[in-house]
Design an enzyme around this catalytic site. Structure first.
Site, PDB file in Angstrom:
ATOM      1  N   ASP A 494      37.541  72.438  34.284  1.00 32.51           N
ATOM      2  CA  ASP A 494      37.937  72.786  35.649  1.00 32.51           C
ATOM      3  C   ASP A 494      38.349  71.545  36.437  1.00 32.51           C
ATOM      4  O   ASP A 494      37.803  70.460  36.246  1.00 32.51           O
ATOM      5  CB  ASP A 494      36.759  73.476  36.353  1.00 32.51           C
ATOM      6  CG  ASP A 494      37.027  73.718  37.820  1.00 32.51           C
ATOM      7  OD1 ASP A 494      37.887  74.560  38.125  1.00 32.51           O
ATOM      8  OD2 ASP A 494      36.394  73.056  38.665  1.00 32.51           O
ATOM      9  N   GLU A 549      42.697  72.271  33.234  1.00 31.17           N
ATOM     10  CA  GLU A 549      43.310  72.876  34.421  1.00 31.17           C
ATOM     11  C   GLU A 549      44.017  71.775  35.208  1.00 31.17           C
ATOM     12  O   GLU A 549      43.426  71.121  36.053  1.00 31.17           O
ATOM     13  CB  GLU A 549      42.246  73.554  35.293  1.00 31.17           C
ATOM     14  CG  GLU A 549      42.853  74.304  36.473  1.00 31.17           C
ATOM     15  CD  GLU A 549      41.838  74.648  37.558  1.00 31.17           C
ATOM     16  OE1 GLU A 549      42.043  75.638  38.265  1.00 31.17           O
ATOM     17  OE2 GLU A 549      40.845  73.900  37.707  1.00 31.17           O
TER      18      GLU A 549
END
Length: 922
Positions: A494, A549
């Site tokens: 993330d 990401e």
């Protein structure tokens, strides 16, 4: 930018003498000062293109690509030189001969079973990781000693050494202009790998910090270790000693590591019972505090309490879950079902690992996905953070069950042939001080950057110092822990964009100019960390998947580290979802086919992407899902088949299917869907939350802690009397189409038409031909479609099928024969009927036999048949539906009669005369 560093700390090295450095050890970094002064010091960053001065609080920024070095320093001293320099070490070194451990036994290292040497490390070394119960005050340079007992340590797995890092320039010649930055980056990566090899026994040993820190159990007792250099005193407290801070006082070594050994009870039972609450009690520069151990493996929130409590988790052998099924091999194309355990129930409640295992995993398998990505696994005290404000990095969230429950879930997924990916958060941490890492030892710069650099102003969270030796140990060990202990098959990292840039990607527009990626704003320390963690993942777990990401489009992101890349398998193709939202805010007439194609195919050469039309981000409160953008309030009243449809519903269902198929067909090498969106889940996600009172006096209203919109109404997709069911079945057909043909990973991809007048997009991928007609009213008879291979084509997927909520305007038994002659830069073509707002996939049928796709692995379902042969039927999906009356449709929106196609006659009829563009994408 201004950075100040208060001091320095060396890594724990068993072969080092005690340090006599007269400086504060609260901050830790790879960037070491070069001269040791008794009163003050400065040091130059070896990672980024600026110099740090701990006294003046100023920084000198290089106008060129050079790394600036203050006049009184040079950059000739490596980390190894500093660690081995006798001028900065004590003369009273102790060796390990006749070493008595705290458990009362004597040990030596058996070199026949433990070498701690990787490729490229000719010497090898014994590390602190191998001495699980050694008092770190007694360390020496010897690699073997004689004593009464041997410690057998498994031989480390081999992680390939760094390469030359030069192949990236062959792959992307534009990188040559930034060679100095990239070579510097790779040099830092190689240097750290070498130092980890030399002083920690290699990346394999270094990443097993959980075998040394936190609680470790031996036959004679329990050892607890914690790195907290800022603490003045420390004691282990908990239920086991009635929370008495004077009962079990810890000792601190020269490197800021606190330790205590608790011998077994007289009856042989462990001194800390399984399930006991534990904390570390510290006197810190910020005052007395009780903290959850940083390496805790489980934590819970007691009823009526706000802070979590650490739990000593060591269940009896008979209660430990034993994995029964092997981990699946990495598939050629990965199709990910993004999910959240807590909100995976149709009921307004927090769901459990066990319920997810029994109810949701079979559903994912039946839908045709081959991987499940689970969010919010790492413990987070604030449920509404969606799991992104992590408080306990090694602990699975106790809201959903026990660690054994999670292991059972993962094992069941493996039994079904599903990969299990973890949404791991290493980009930031919760700013909680009572149950998180923030101010753990009472200092601002412990695990995080000190000062403003250590705070993310938008996320209200702390930012890791990736230049710290112990932070590297902590995060690398964390990734290793989830792969080793829980058998996860990989990660979705993330917030990688936030990690890679000091501006965190905020208020910055990336235009694709390479100077945006390789300039002063790049956090080289963070990039090097990602190279290290990818080395770890792919070296020790070759089948594991790493997905990053990144919204910036960083070049080299998905190229191997040995070649000079960052090492991810995939990047998330995040621009696609944003493009669909942008288009849905416009009228259909304003959609541009070329714009859609460009966004979907705008990918870097040899760097794989996982694409999605929408993820959890688009489903959160304050945003809308694709279905809600398309159909809005009509979803509340017109989704039942026994009610007349509306133009808005017809348009929404048609475009929902087309958007998802063209995203999968053209957007990447992997595909992702957030749970429930496959059937157009209505409304948004809103976690239960109360009213919040901010420090500035403002009040953020809550939702009365309601769970109503924090669940997934799977019953809607399963109900054959609702239009949601057709959308779900179409998504299922998409997954099985990819499973059969593997078009997402095919090297053959050719876009032959993106016609703005007709609103038509045609492309080939593998042996399939995709035809999309985005026009809102126009249907085209005898529409010529260019193709590469000769033969007979048949329909294998039709978004207009009644099974998918369509109007059945196509004849699925029709055969389409090619004719010779160049068209749209293709050597052949065939004629089709292209109804308005439809997507149709054609497959070359000659010589290919049709076989049903069985849904096995314990999932009871009828097979799906894909028509790939001459005698095959079109796609048939198993549904549990009753017969329904024909659906009346709006005349303005659709054409109700099917146009029979003459496929054996080469005639060109009603095509509009427009400019045709052709494009090859690699």
């Amino acid at each position: 930018m201004v950075y100040t560093i208060s001091g320095i700390r060396f890594p724990v090295l068993p072969s080092l003498h005690k340090s006599t450095l007269r400086c504060d050890r609260r901050a830790s970094s790879h960037s070491f000062f070069l001269k040791n002064n008794s009163s003050s010091f400065s040091r130059t960053s070896l990672y980024a293109k600026f110099s740090r001065d701990s006294e003046t609080k100023s920084s000198t920024i290089a106008e060129s690509d050079k790394v600036l070095i203050p006049e009184d320093q040079d950059n000739s001293v490596s980390l190894a030189d500093q660690l081995e320099n006798p001028d900065i070490t004590s003369e009273d070194a102790q060796n390990l001969e006749d070493l008595t451990m705290k458990d009362g036994n004597k040990y030596n290292i058996d070199e026949s079973t433990s070498s701690y040497r990787e490729v490229g490390d000719e010497k090898g070394s014994v590390t602190s990781s191998s001495l699980v119960d050694v008092n770190t005050d007694t360390q020496a340079k010897k690699t073997s000693v004689h004593s009464d007992k041997k410690v057998k340590v498994d031989k480390p797995k081999i992680i390939p050494p760094p390469g030359t890092g030069q192949k990236i320039y062959e792959i992307d010649p534009l990188l040559q202009a930034h060679r100095q930055h990239l070579d510097f980056r790779y040099g830092q990566y190689k240097r750290i790998r070498e130092e980890i090899d030399k002083y920690e026994g290699g990346l394999d040993a270094f990443s097993r910090g959980y075998e040394k820190f936190g609680f470790t159990r031996s036959a004679t007792g329990i050892t607890y270790r914690e790195w907290a250099p800022g603490a003045k005193s420390a004691a282990l407290v908990g239920d086991f000693n009635n929370w008495n801070p004077n009962a079990d006082v810890m000792t601190k070594d020269a490197f800021g590591v606190w330790e205590i050994f608790l011998p077994n009870n007289a009856d042989g039972s462990p001194p800390i019972p399984h399930g006991s609450r534990v904390k570390i009690h510290m006197d810190t520069p910020s005052g007395i505090k009780d903290s959850i151990p940083a390496w805790i493996k489980f934590s819970v929130q007691a009823p009526g309490e706000i802070p979590y409590n650490g739990i000593y988790y060591d269940p009896p052998e008979e209660e430990k879950y034993v994995f029964k099924h092997p981990q699946p091999k990495r598939p050629q194309s990965i199709r990910i079902y993004e999910s959240h355990i807590g909100m995976s129930s149709p009921e307004p409640k927090i769901n459990t690992y066990a319920n997810f295992r029994d109810d949701v995993l079979p559903r994912i398998k039946k839908l045709g996905y081959n991987a499940v990505q689970i969010m919010a696994i790492q413990e987070h005290s604030y449920y509404a953070s969606f799991g992104y404000h992590v408080t306990n990095f090694f602990a699975p969230s106790s809201r959903f069950g026990t660690p054994e429950d999670l292991k059972s879930l993962i094992d069941r997924a493996h039994e079904l042939g599903l990969l299990v990916l973890m949404d791991i958060v290493h980009s930031h941490s919760s700013n909680n001080t009572l149950d998180g890492l923030n101010m753990f030892d009472g200092t601002d710069g412990h695990y995080f950057h000190p000062g403003s650099r250590g705070y993310h102003w938008m996320w209200d969270s702390r930012l890791f110092n990736y230049g710290s030796w112990e932070v590297l140990r902590y995060l690398l060990s964390n990734a290793r822990w989830w792969l080793d202990e829980y058998k996860f098959d990989g990660f979705r990292f993330d917030g990688v964009t936030s990690m890679m840039y000091t501006h965190h990607g905020l208020q910055v527009s990336f235009t694709g100019n390479y100077s945006e990626y390789f300039g002063l704003a790049t956090d080289v320390e963070a990039v090097v960390y990602m190279m290290l963690v990818n080395d770890l993942i792919h070296g020790l777990f070759p089948e594991a998947v790493s997905i990053g990401e990144d919204v910036s489009g960083m070049p080299t992101f998905c190229l191997p580290t040995q070649d000079g890349g960052i090492g991810f398998n995939y990047r998330l193709h995040m621009a696609v979802a944003d493009k669909w939202i942008e288009l849905l805010k416009k009228q259909d007439e304003d959609w541009r086919m070329g714009d859609i194609v460009h966004t979907l195919t705008n990918r870097r050469w040899l760097e794989k992407c996982v694409v999605y039309a929408e993820s959890h981000d688009q489903a959160l409160v304050g945003d809308k899902t694709l279905a809600f953008w398309l159909m809005d309030k009509d979803m509340y009243d017109f989704m039942a088949l026994d009610r007349p449809s509306t133009p808005l519903i017809d348009r929404g269902i048609a475009l929902h299917k087309m958007i998802r198929l063209i995203t999968m067909g053209l957007g990447g090498e992997g595909y992702l869907n957030f749970m429930g969106n496959e059937f157009g889940h209505p409304e948004w996600i809103d976690f239960p939350r109360g009213e919040q009172h901010l420090p500035n006096g403002k009040i953020v209203p809550g939702n009365n802690n309601s769970y109503d919109k924090c669940r997934r109404r799977f019953d809607l997709g399963d109900a054959d009397y609702l239009r949601y069911h057709g959308m779900q079945e179409f998504d299922r057909a998409m997954q099985h189409l990819e499973e059969r043909y593997g078009f997402m990973t095919s090297e053959h991809q050719y876009i032959s038409r993106k016609n703005e007048g007709d609103r038509v997009i045609i492309f080939e991928r593998d042996n399939l031909v995709f035809v999309f007609n985005f026009h809102w009213t126009n249907s085209y008879s005898d529409y010529k479609v260019g193709c590469l291979k000769p033969g007979k084509y048949k329909i294998v997927l039709d978004s207009d099928d009644t099974l998918f909520g369509g109007f059945n305007r196509l004849n699925h038994t029709a055969e389409y024969f090619t004719s010779e002659g160049w068209y749209d830069d293709r050597p052949r073509s065939f004629l089709v009927y292209a109804p308005s707002r439809t997507a149709v996939v054609y497959a070359l049928a000659d010589g290919v036999e049709s076989e049903p796709i069985e849904l096995s692995d314990g999932v009871e379902s009828e097979p799906i048949e894909l028509s790939v042969g001459v005698e095959s039927e079109p796609i048939e999906l198993s549904v549990e539906e009753a017969e329904s009356e024909p659906i009346e449709r709006s005349v303005e929106e659709v054409e109700s009669e099917t146009t029979q196609q003459s496929v054996e006659v080469e005639s060109e009829t009603t095509q509009q005369s427009v400019e045709v563009e052709s494009e090859t994408t690699q």
